[in-house]
Design an enzyme around this catalytic site. Structure first.
Site, PDB file in Angstrom:
ATOM      1  N   SER A  11      16.645  -6.424 -24.566  1.00 56.44           N
ATOM      2  CA  SER A  11      15.968  -7.384 -23.406  1.00 56.44           C
ATOM      3  C   SER A  11      15.516  -8.821 -24.042  1.00 56.44           C
ATOM      4  O   SER A  11      15.687  -9.004 -25.223  1.00 56.44           O
ATOM      5  CB  SER A  11      14.722  -6.548 -22.755  1.00 56.44           C
ATOM      6  OG  SER A  11      13.783  -6.617 -23.681  1.00 56.44           O
ATOM      7  N   TYR A  26       6.854  -3.015 -24.607  1.00 61.28           N
ATOM      8  CA  TYR A  26       8.077  -3.037 -24.393  1.00 61.28           C
ATOM      9  C   TYR A  26       8.879  -3.950 -25.222  1.00 61.28           C
ATOM     10  O   TYR A  26       9.960  -3.400 -25.819  1.00 61.28           O
ATOM     11  CB  TYR A  26       8.408  -3.401 -22.884  1.00 61.28           C
ATOM     12  CG  TYR A  26       9.572  -3.776 -22.251  1.00 61.28           C
ATOM     13  CD1 TYR A  26      10.398  -2.460 -22.080  1.00 61.28           C
ATOM     14  CD2 TYR A  26      10.249  -4.845 -22.339  1.00 61.28           C
ATOM     15  CE1 TYR A  26      11.797  -2.699 -21.524  1.00 61.28           C
ATOM     16  CE2 TYR A  26      11.566  -5.039 -21.910  1.00 61.28           C
ATOM     17  CZ  TYR A  26      12.031  -4.042 -21.291  1.00 61.28           C
ATOM     18  OH  TYR A  26      13.458  -4.158 -21.022  1.00 61.28           O
ATOM     19  N   VAL A  32      14.671  11.866 -23.162  1.00 61.41           N
ATOM     20  CA  VAL A  32      15.219  11.373 -24.239  1.00 61.41           C
ATOM     21  C   VAL A  32      14.184  11.451 -25.206  1.00 61.41           C
ATOM     22  O   VAL A  32      14.699  11.402 -26.457  1.00 61.41           O
ATOM     23  CB  VAL A  32      15.801  10.125 -23.919  1.00 61.41           C
ATOM     24  CG1 VAL A  32      17.155  10.286 -23.230  1.00 61.41           C
ATOM     25  CG2 VAL A  32      14.974   8.985 -23.343  1.00 61.41           C
ATOM     26  N   SER A  79      15.389  -4.624 -10.329  1.00 57.28           N
ATOM     27  CA  SER A  79      15.620  -3.053 -10.607  1.00 57.28           C
ATOM     28  C   SER A  79      14.295  -2.276 -10.219  1.00 57.28           C
ATOM     29  O   SER A  79      13.297  -3.118 -10.033  1.00 57.28           O
ATOM     30  CB  SER A  79      15.879  -2.542 -12.003  1.00 57.28           C
ATOM     31  OG  SER A  79      15.060  -3.119 -12.831  1.00 57.28           O
TER      32      SER A  79
END
Length: 279
Positions: A143, A156, A64, A191
């Site tokens: 998040s 992040y 992406v 995850s």
């Protein structure tokens, strides 16, 4: 009839974890699903699971962060499945741990590039057809770092905060044409990303609080975010377009509170009303 019958959904980062659960849930509700990620074997497995349940899906290997690859992916999706009605930007990278002065600049920037630039790329590719058809929904995953400081995950967190602002900007420019954008925080889900935070040396050094959260039982099942996003795709939360929804939300309670949240300008990345008056 399933709520998403005859619609086409794109789920990025759909090869595992939250993304796979989102793709499966979209298919259960009748959507034809394009599953995107960089790892072919993982998205092919997701597609196989969808097809095994009687659904229709295709695997599209895509980076992406490369716009030409995204353009090609969306051209293939349109050709094989039809016009995209739901886009779920679930892709994510969190590789740069530690204080700013210790992070590798290239790794830090790669987190931002995949998370933010990737979301821009897919949104840019999807919106023209949505606008032309007068319908569509884009869901961008954010998040806990979106609205709070995350000192040892600055790349992040910065990218996720920027995605929240991008969601608001996108929604404000498309909602008049019945195209809506939403942000979703799935919560702390076990995850591949959190496994790296838990077990890598850098993760254990700089993010020890992650292990404590899991020890305390803060572990959200990915199905909660998947069900919420399916509700969004079906139009249940259109009133909250441009705002943040959370995997931990009670969906019935959230539906009841929608009007009051909008009236209070809640779930948005903005100054308070008092602060706005001082500007």
């Amino acid at each position: 009839m399933a709520r998403l019958t005859d619609t086409v959904a794109v789920v990025t980062g759909g090869g595992r974890g939250i993304g796979r659960e989102i793709a499966l849930q979209q298919a259960r509700e009748g959507a034809k699903v394009a599953v995107l990620a960089r790892t072919a074997t993982e998205i092919e497995e997701t597609v196989s699971l969808i097809q095994g349940g009687g659904g229709r899906a295709i695997a599209v290997t895509t980076d992406v962060a490369e716009y030409s690859a995204v353009e090609s992916a969306f051209a293939r999706i349109a050709s094989e499945l039809g016009p995209v009605e739901t886009l779920v930007n679930n892709h994510g990278s969190f590789q740069a741990f530690g204080p700013v002065w210790e992070c590798d600049p290239l790794v830090w920037w790669r987190d931002v590039e995949i998370n933010l630039r990737g979301t821009f790329h897919t949104s840019r590719a999807a919106t023209p057809t949505m606008l032309a058809r007068g319908k569509g929904r884009i869901v961008n995953l954010v998040s806990g770092g979106t609205g709070n400081s995350f000192p040892h995950g600055s790349g992040y967190a910065s990218s996720k905060a920027a995605i929240m602002r991008l969601t608001e900007c996108l929604n404000d420019t498309t909602i008049a044409h019945n195209v809506r954008a939403f942000a979703v925080d799935p919560g702390l889900v076990r995850s591949a990303m959190t496994e790296m935070q838990l077990f890598s040396e850098a993760g254990k050094t700089y993010l020890p609080g992650i292990q404590q959260l899991f020890d305390d039982g803060v572990d959200i099942d990915p199905s909660r975010a998947a069900l919420l996003i399916t509700d969004i795709a079906a139009g249940r939360f259109d009133v909250l377009a441009g705002r943040l929804l959370r995997g931990v939300d009670d969906r019935d309670g959230l539906e009841k509170d929608m009007e009051s949240l909008v009236a209070a300008d809640g779930r948005a990345l903005r100054f308070t009303a008092i602060e706005q008056q001082k500007l």
